[in-house]
Design an enzyme around this catalytic site. Structure first.
Site, PDB file in Angstrom:
ATOM      1  N   LYS A  26       0.858  -1.190   0.000  1.00  0.00           N
ATOM      2  CA  LYS A  26       0.000   0.000   0.000  1.00  0.00           C
ATOM      3  C   LYS A  26       0.887   1.230   0.000  1.00  0.00           C
ATOM      4  CE  LYS A  26      -1.913   2.688   2.975  1.00  0.00           C
ATOM      5  NZ  LYS A  26      -1.923   3.975   2.198  1.00  0.00           N
ATOM      6  N   GLU A  38       9.543   0.763  11.154  1.00  0.00           N
ATOM      7  CA  GLU A  38      10.571   1.806  11.085  1.00  0.00           C
ATOM      8  C   GLU A  38       9.840   3.122  11.258  1.00  0.00           C
ATOM      9  OE1 GLU A  38      12.326   4.835  10.038  1.00  0.00           O
ATOM     10  OE2 GLU A  38      12.454   4.093   7.985  1.00  0.00           O
ATOM     11  N   CYS A  56      12.979  10.823   8.414  1.00  0.00           N
ATOM     12  CA  CYS A  56      12.820  10.311   9.774  1.00  0.00           C
ATOM     13  C   CYS A  56      14.115  10.395  10.569  1.00  0.00           C
ATOM     14  CB  CYS A  56      12.297   8.882   9.751  1.00  0.00           C
ATOM     15  SG  CYS A  56      13.297   7.761   8.738  1.00  0.00           S
ATOM     16  N   GLU A 100       8.903  15.418  16.792  1.00  0.00           N
ATOM     17  CA  GLU A 100       9.342  15.319  15.410  1.00  0.00           C
ATOM     18  C   GLU A 100       8.572  16.326  14.554  1.00  0.00           C
ATOM     19  OE1 GLU A 100      10.398  11.793  12.269  1.00  0.00           O
ATOM     20  OE2 GLU A 100       8.491  11.637  13.335  1.00  0.00           O
TER      21      GLU A 100
END
Length: 500
Positions: A192, A267, A301, A398
């Site tokens: 996906k 992850e 990231c 973040e």
């Protein structure tokens, strides 16, 4: 600073000419069961690129069943490793042959500079497929000495049907991080793509069919996380989930997988520390630490957004960083001199501006940037904050944008304590000459990857993943093959054997 517009000589129609805006299920390009489509948006202009099929629960079920049949009854898991490697090498060749087109697809859909998409994202896709093609015939078990008249051995077998869910920041590359090892191991996959950036996955799927991947071995769905993603992770015929994305969504996926005891590789997010010691070349270290944040518009990231700088060089380091930001070209990814394109969509754009506002309100010193660029497209100026405290929102959460927070340290112990005092542990960077400082920091940092006097290196043979809330398991390298295989122990009775 720049803005929208473009100077590339390819038209949008040329870039899109090979896109099949449907779902790839069991080797066929099909419309969604509902007939629904959704628009994918050019973040540089805020205009519609095209519409693609929107997968929902019914489509997920069809794709998973196709992958299940291809695994249980099809030839891919039973194909020799050498033949699987040949197919993956052929796919790598096809991507390489079409690299200019695929790189432009990535730039159009994501906004990143074309030079980065070409030399980074898509070139690495080629390298990763070739790396794991080499592993396909080297996945094997062991012969184990048994206490008695037995022949004991292990087999490493493909785990089965893999649900792979990838993010929008490196849409093609993250797909390949999942596909290459899973297919090399003999698994079948339902991928996906991110709803913001579905196009490169569709093109890679088409090339995979051309390379000889059998029907059902790879199925590709475009759709939304709460619908298609949830249906995929909760499907009882899926054997394994591999996800890259936010920690928040990772927790949701982990909880869903627990209901059927599916193994997961996650992850997830990061808030990586970049530590700059007092003995460095300040100008060089400032440039590298700045790029550790600004690479891919900060939408990485592993971005080293918490920059810890020794007090002896702090002021000069900040000054050099501000110069870099103020000379940084923001604009269309198709312009040759662009260093940063737009943020991926309106939601991300507004989220980043909200973080910048909070930094100013909480007392950080905004040295440069912090504003929108132009009046069209999701462009934000490279932003630098100094005098940042660890309890400020911009130092803890973040941001996933072009925002660098520079903080002052006075000792190695302080650097380690503050760098590790965060919920994340994906990556870290060190700039220093003193080998004792380097060794102490690299061993003491609680992070899955540590870069020393460099940053953002991603070799195919090196594992990548995080500590703490940055995830579970590893992508890339030999280690990640464990994600897609399982071990079977076999005992065989021996009669009148010549030896034990």
């Amino acid at each position: 600073m720049g803005g929208g517009g473009r100077s590339d000589d390819w038209t949008k129609e040329q870039i899109l000419k090979n896109i099949k805006p449907k779902l790839l299920i069991d080797g066929e390009w099909v419309d969604a069961h509902s007939g629904k489509t959704f628009e994918t948006i050019d973040p540089s202009t805020e205009t519609v690129i095209c519409s693609v099929a929107e997968a929902d629960k019914e489509d997920v079920d069809k794709a998973v069943k196709a992958a299940r049949k291809a695994f249980d009854q099809g030839k891919w898991p039973k194909t020799t490793g050498a033949e699987r490697g040949r197919v993956l090498n052929k796919l790598a060749d096809l991507i390489e042959e079409n690299i200019e087109e695929i790189a432009r697809l990535e730039t159009l859909d994501n906004g990143k500079p074309l030079a980065v998409a070409r030399a980074g994202d898509i070139t690495l896709c080629v390298k990763y497929f070739r790396y794991f093609a080499g592993w396909a015939d080297k996945i094997y078990g062991k012969t184990v000495p048994i206490d008695g008249p037995m022949f004991g051995y292990t087999l490493r077998e493909p785990i089965g049907v893999v649900a792979a869910i990838v993010p929008w920041n490196f849409s093609a590359l993250m797909a390949v991080w999942k596909l290459a090892p899973a297919l090399a191991a003999g698994c079948t996959v339902v991928l996906k793509s991110a709803e913001q950036t579905p196009l490169t996955a569709l093109r890679i799927g088409d090339l995979a069919m051309q390379a000889g991947l059998p029907a059902g071995a790879l199925n590709i769905l475009s759709g939304y996380g709460p619908t298609a993603g949830a249906a995929l992770t909760g499907h009882n015929l899926v054997d394994k989930i591999s996800f890259t994305g936010s920690t928040e969504v990772g927790r949701i996926i982990g909880a869903a997988a627990a209901k059927t005891l599916k193994p997961v590789t996650l992850e997830l997010g990061g808030k990586s520390a970049a530590i700059v010691w007092k003995d460095v070349d300040i100008k060089d270290a400032a440039a590298q630490a700045y790029n550790a944040v600004q690479f891919n518009m900060g939408q990485c990231c592993a971005a080293g957004t918490r920059t810890f700088v020794h007090a002896d060089i702090y002021d000069q380091f900040v000054e050099e960083t501000v110069k870099l930001a103020e000379g940084h070209k923001v604009g269309s990814g198709f312009d040759a001199d662009t260093r940063s394109g737009p943020q991926v969509d309106k939601d991300q754009f507004e989220k980043i501006l909200g973080f910048i506002k909070s930094g100013k309100e909480q007392g950080a010193s905004l040295k440069t940037g912090g504003k929108r660029v132009g009046d069209k497209g999701y462009f934000i100026e490279p932003t630098v904050f100094s005098d940042v405290q660890d309890d400020m929102t911009i130092a803890k959460e973040e941001i996933f944008g072009p925002v660098q927070t520079i903080m002052k340290i006075s000792s190695v112990g302080e650097a380690l304590q503050r760098a590790n005092a965060n919920e994340y542990g994906l990556a870290a960077g060190i700039w220093a000459k003193d080998i004792d400082v380097i060794n102490t920091l690299s061993r003491g940092l609680r992070a899955g990857t540590v870069w020393v006097n460099t940053y953002n290196q991603y070799d195919a043979g090196m594992p990548f993943g995080g500590f703490k809330n940055s995830g579970i398991g590893r992508d890339k390298g030999e280690e990640c093959l464990e994600n897609f295989t399982q071990t079977k122990a076999v005992y065989q009775s021996l009669k009148e054997t010549a030896w034990l």
